[in-house]
Design a protein around this motif. Structure first.
Motif, PDB file in Angstrom:
ATOM      1  N   PRO A   1     -43.938 -72.165  96.867  1.00  0.00           N
ATOM      2  CA  PRO A   1     -42.935 -71.475  96.068  1.00  0.00           C
ATOM      3  C   PRO A   1     -42.050 -70.614  96.975  1.00  0.00           C
ATOM      4  O   PRO A   1     -42.483 -70.199  98.044  1.00  0.00           O
ATOM      5  CB  PRO A   1     -43.771 -70.612  95.132  1.00  0.00           C
ATOM      6  N   ALA A   2     -40.830 -70.381  96.504  1.00  0.00           N
ATOM      7  CA  ALA A   2     -39.904 -69.595  97.327  1.00  0.00           C
ATOM      8  C   ALA A   2     -40.428 -68.175  97.485  1.00  0.00           C
ATOM      9  O   ALA A   2     -40.910 -67.573  96.527  1.00  0.00           O
ATOM     10  CB  ALA A   2     -38.532 -69.569  96.660  1.00  0.00           C
ATOM     11  N   PRO A   3     -40.383 -67.635  98.690  1.00  0.00           N
ATOM     12  CA  PRO A   3     -40.844 -66.261  98.892  1.00  0.00           C
ATOM     13  C   PRO A   3     -39.948 -65.271  98.137  1.00  0.00           C
ATOM     14  O   PRO A   3     -38.744 -65.457  98.067  1.00  0.00           O
ATOM     15  CB  PRO A   3     -40.722 -66.076 100.402  1.00  0.00           C
ATOM     16  N   ARG A   4     -40.578 -64.249  97.566  1.00  0.00           N
ATOM     17  CA  ARG A   4     -39.791 -63.292  96.791  1.00  0.00           C
ATOM     18  C   ARG A   4     -39.619 -61.956  97.491  1.00  0.00           C
ATOM     19  O   ARG A   4     -38.727 -61.198  97.165  1.00  0.00           O
ATOM     20  CB  ARG A   4     -40.484 -63.042  95.454  1.00  0.00           C
ATOM     21  N   THR A   5     -40.549 -61.672  98.405  1.00  0.00           N
ATOM     22  CA  THR A   5     -40.437 -60.413  99.122  1.00  0.00           C
ATOM     23  C   THR A   5     -40.469 -60.702 100.610  1.00  0.00           C
ATOM     24  O   THR A   5     -40.847 -61.802 101.033  1.00  0.00           O
ATOM     25  CB  THR A   5     -41.627 -59.486  98.795  1.00  0.00           C
TER      26      THR A   5
ATOM     27  N   LEU B   1     -32.803 -59.466  98.984  1.00  0.00           N
ATOM     28  CA  LEU B   1     -33.544 -60.727  99.095  1.00  0.00           C
ATOM     29  C   LEU B   1     -33.598 -61.394  97.742  1.00  0.00           C
ATOM     30  O   LEU B   1     -34.133 -60.846  96.779  1.00  0.00           O
ATOM     31  CB  LEU B   1     -34.962 -60.476  99.621  1.00  0.00           C
ATOM     32  N   GLU B   2     -32.976 -62.572  97.678  1.00  0.00           N
ATOM     33  CA  GLU B   2     -33.027 -63.388  96.466  1.00  0.00           C
ATOM     34  C   GLU B   2     -33.376 -64.789  96.925  1.00  0.00           C
ATOM     35  O   GLU B   2     -33.200 -65.098  98.106  1.00  0.00           O
ATOM     36  CB  GLU B   2     -31.643 -63.424  95.786  1.00  0.00           C
ATOM     37  N   PRO B   3     -33.834 -65.624  95.993  1.00  0.00           N
ATOM     38  CA  PRO B   3     -34.144 -66.987  96.442  1.00  0.00           C
ATOM     39  C   PRO B   3     -32.928 -67.609  97.122  1.00  0.00           C
ATOM     40  O   PRO B   3     -31.834 -67.599  96.575  1.00  0.00           O
ATOM     41  CB  PRO B   3     -34.491 -67.716  95.139  1.00  0.00           C
ATOM     42  N   GLY B   4     -33.102 -68.084  98.315  1.00  0.00           N
ATOM     43  CA  GLY B   4     -32.015 -68.736  99.037  1.00  0.00           C
ATOM     44  C   GLY B   4     -31.076 -67.790  99.758  1.00  0.00           C
ATOM     45  O   GLY B   4     -30.151 -68.219 100.437  1.00  0.00           O
ATOM     46  N   GLN B   5     -31.301 -66.483  99.596  1.00  0.00           N
ATOM     47  CA  GLN B   5     -30.403 -65.524 100.248  1.00  0.00           C
ATOM     48  C   GLN B   5     -31.156 -64.335 100.771  1.00  0.00           C
ATOM     49  O   GLN B   5     -31.976 -63.752 100.069  1.00  0.00           O
ATOM     50  CB  GLN B   5     -29.364 -65.017  99.239  1.00  0.00           C
TER      51      GLN B   5
ATOM     52  N   TRP C   1     -39.628 -74.399 105.717  1.00  0.00           N
ATOM     53  CA  TRP C   1     -40.807 -74.038 104.948  1.00  0.00           C
ATOM     54  C   TRP C   1     -40.622 -74.200 103.449  1.00  0.00           C
ATOM     55  O   TRP C   1     -41.557 -74.504 102.732  1.00  0.00           O
ATOM     56  CB  TRP C   1     -41.208 -72.585 105.234  1.00  0.00           C
ATOM     57  N   THR C   2     -39.428 -73.921 102.955  1.00  0.00           N
ATOM     58  CA  THR C   2     -39.239 -73.937 101.508  1.00  0.00           C
ATOM     59  C   THR C   2     -38.519 -75.194 101.050  1.00  0.00           C
ATOM     60  O   THR C   2     -38.465 -75.484  99.867  1.00  0.00           O
ATOM     61  CB  THR C   2     -38.415 -72.724 101.038  1.00  0.00           C
ATOM     62  N   GLY C   3     -37.932 -75.921 101.991  1.00  0.00           N
ATOM     63  CA  GLY C   3     -37.216 -77.127 101.632  1.00  0.00           C
ATOM     64  C   GLY C   3     -35.854 -76.837 101.024  1.00  0.00           C
ATOM     65  O   GLY C   3     -35.146 -77.747 100.601  1.00  0.00           O
ATOM     66  N   ALA C   4     -35.487 -75.562 100.966  1.00  0.00           N
ATOM     67  CA  ALA C   4     -34.191 -75.203 100.392  1.00  0.00           C
ATOM     68  C   ALA C   4     -33.327 -74.539 101.454  1.00  0.00           C
ATOM     69  O   ALA C   4     -33.831 -74.036 102.453  1.00  0.00           O
ATOM     70  CB  ALA C   4     -34.383 -74.252  99.220  1.00  0.00           C
ATOM     71  N   ARG C   5     -32.033 -74.562 101.222  1.00  0.00           N
ATOM     72  CA  ARG C   5     -31.117 -73.946 102.172  1.00  0.00           C
ATOM     73  C   ARG C   5     -31.100 -72.436 101.969  1.00  0.00           C
ATOM     74  O   ARG C   5     -31.099 -71.965 100.831  1.00  0.00           O
ATOM     75  CB  ARG C   5     -29.712 -74.502 101.939  1.00  0.00           C
TER      76      ARG C   5
END
Ligand SMILES: [Zn+2]
Length: 580
Positions: free
Chosen positions: A447-451, A480-484, A508-512
């Protein structure tokens, strides 16, 4: 041991107001300062001596080996006019003081252009270059185009570039750098002189670090230097960056191995040896206890697995070639213990341990809960181990088994070997582990890291120990937001931090991920927060009547740390193991 004047480091004026990171301060300015790249230097020297200089160079190697630095040195070598301004040919020993040399080092020479293909991938970006190529250099001998991460160029961009590379004007040189040589078209490659920049050997790196520490008048234990060099994995830049951090972390007189290990999330090697002995002795419950304790103290499960693998390798070498050194300091108690242990283990069982640990390493790396995967791997290994708990008696049983070890997968071992492990039958169900870990493995992207803490955990789990240190010590988080992610880099942050972080997060997250740097603001770094928290706890404890009484009674006594037993006991249940 080295002659410091000849190392070719940049002569820098002392500027007390701004901290200058070591990686920049000691960035090599000519080929003599470029450690470990002798092959490149030899080839270039020959080319310069015979006047047969290629039109284009391709520098490849993993990140941090010094591609950009080398590119700038080549640009200087091509354009140096000597201290008296009279040299008319390129030189392998750029002077570092003439106008072209200085301007190139500061990236402000009009005829030496640097471009990062990672951010400018299109044909329009290249067109600028193609058109500029036609004009003679403004002041330099050669127009030099340095294109970093050249493999990122789009196909049309490569095609545009190719035309120029086929018939380059004599006053133009290209220097390409890439981490992924296989993504560069062969048509381009075939027109370049290629140099593979190699990683620096650990020993060499240790010497280099020792020399710099000496120059900086920093005392640091030899074992600490070795830990830094190993973590840097052959990158001088990373090694210097870590040394920088160690200097900032450490408040004592000498930087100790212990503080460096803590910084890197590494484990005391004698503890890992204990763990190894217990696992191979089939003492599962004790081994798991050790693992939990290491984890609570901040060790990364991946680092533990890596150390276990290194021990296995070391013991096997000791076995076949006594006197092998490396993992432990020669003459230390651990070295003697290791030799003892090596004598008790058979080569087939060590080889098997290696295979199982290696498999475990990959599982730990890819698992969403690395600590769980590490436990499973150790349990599996313990069940397959052949070292009797009472030592001494090495059974020939395993050696007999070892005759056909390749016939079955290592993971099948628990079922076929005698379970000598001392765990209750309840947990033996976990011997079915392989299937479960397969599932865990398939969840490549978590899952995308949140912190920021999530990202630190992720970095630890993926073995990115250098990045992890920077995340903890150099990032003042703004947003910090998902992807940013936006942050203000601390004074010791390497310039590549944003780029490295973006790349790793994507892996690691597969997202940009968009990583933005802020000039001001941002929260205190995690390391600062941790220190503040600890200080606050000490302050709170100092206010307690009993403690006050002790402090009053013993003048000069001070509280050096606060341990929270309860917190330490629940820590393993949490995913990211809060510090205790
Ligand atoms: Zn010069």
């Amino acid at each position: 041991m080295d002659e410091s004047e000849n190392l070719g480091f940049e002569a820098m004026p002392a500027k007390p107001e701004a901290y200058r990171v070591l990686a920049r301060k000691y960035r090599p300015q000519d080929f003599t300062g470029l450690i470990g790249q002798e092959a490149l230097v030899r080839t270039l020297s020959n080319a310069f001596a015979t006047g047969r200089i290629a039109h284009a160079f391709m520098l490849t190697g993993v990140r941090g080996v010094g591609k950009t630095t080398t590119a700038r040195i080549i640009a200087r070598a091509l354009n140096c006019i000597g201290p008296d301004g009279k040299a008319t040919t390129p030189t392998i020993h750029p002077c570092g003081v003439c106008d072209p040399c200085v301007a190139i080092a500061e990236s402000r020479h009009v005829d030496v252009q640097e471009m990062d293909a990672a951010s400018r991938t299109g044909i329009d970006d290249i067109r600028e270059i193609i058109e500029g190529v036609r004009y003679a250099p403004a002041s330099a001998r050669y127009k030099v185009y340095i294109i970093d991460e050249v493999h990122m160029l789009s196909k049309p961009a490569f095609n545009g570039l190719l035309k120029t590379l086929e018939e380059p004007p004599p006053h133009v040189k290209f220097i390409f750098a890439t981490t992924e040589i296989r993504k560069v078209p062969v048509t381009v490659l075939s027109r370049c002189q290629r140099f593979d920049l190699r990683r620096i050997e650990t020993d060499e790196l240790v010497k280099h670090l020792a020399h710099i520490a000496d120059t900086e008048q920093v005392k640091i234990e030899a074992v600490a230097l070795a830990a830094i060099a190993r973590a840097a994995e052959g990158s001088v830049r990373d090694a210097l960056s870590l040394l920088d951090q160690a200097m900032a972390h450490d408040e004592g007189d000498t930087i100790t191995a212990e503080s460096v290990r803590a910084m890197l999330g590494l484990v005391d090697r004698s503890r890992v040896l204990d763990l190894f002995e217990k696992v191979l002795g089939g003492r599962v419950a004790e081994a798991l206890g050790d693992l939990t304790e290491l984890y609570d103290r901040g060790a990364d499960p991946l680092a533990v697995m890596q150390d276990l693998l290194e021990i296995t390798h070391f013991l096997t070498r000791v076995k076949v070639a006594p006197g092998a050194e490396g993992f432990f300091d020669g003459g230390s108690g651990e070295a003697a213990r290791a030799a003892d242990l090596a004598a008790k283990l058979s080569v087939p069982s060590l080889t098997r341990a290696w295979q199982m640990l290696l498999k475990g390493l990959f599982e730990v790396r890819d698992a969403t809960r690395p600590i769980a995967a590490a436990e499973m791997a150790l349990i599996r290994l313990a069940f397959a181990a052949d070292l009797p708990p009472t030592d001494k008696l090495v059974r020939d049983l395993m050696d007999a088994d070892g005759a056909e070890p390749r016939a079955r997968a290592p993971s099948a071992a628990p079922a076929s070997s005698t379970p000598r492990a001392s765990v209750s039958s309840g947990s033996i169900a976990t011997a079915r582990a392989p299937q479960m870990t397969q599932e865990t493995m398939s969840q490549e992207k978590g899952p995308a890291p949140r912190t920021l803490e999530d990202i630190v955990t992720l970095a630890g789990a993926r073995g990115a120990s250098v990045l992890k240190v920077h995340l903890e010590s150099d990032i003042h988080l703004v947003r910090l937001e998902p992807g940013q992610i936006e942050f203000r880099p601390g004074p010791r942050a390497p310039r590549t931090l944003a780029g490295d972080l973006a790349q790793k997060l994507k892996d690691w997250t597969g997202a940009r991920w968009v990583v933005t740097l802020a000039r001001e603001g941002g929260a205190p770094t995690l390391a600062e927060q941790k220190r503040e928290k600890q200080a606050a706890r000490i302050e709170a404890v100092a206010q307690e009547p009993l403690v006050r009484a002790v402090l009053d009674r013993f003048p000069g006594a001070e509280i050096v740390g606060v341990h929270d037993r309860a917190a330490e006991e629940i820590a393993p249940a949490m995913d990211d193991g809060g510090e205790g």
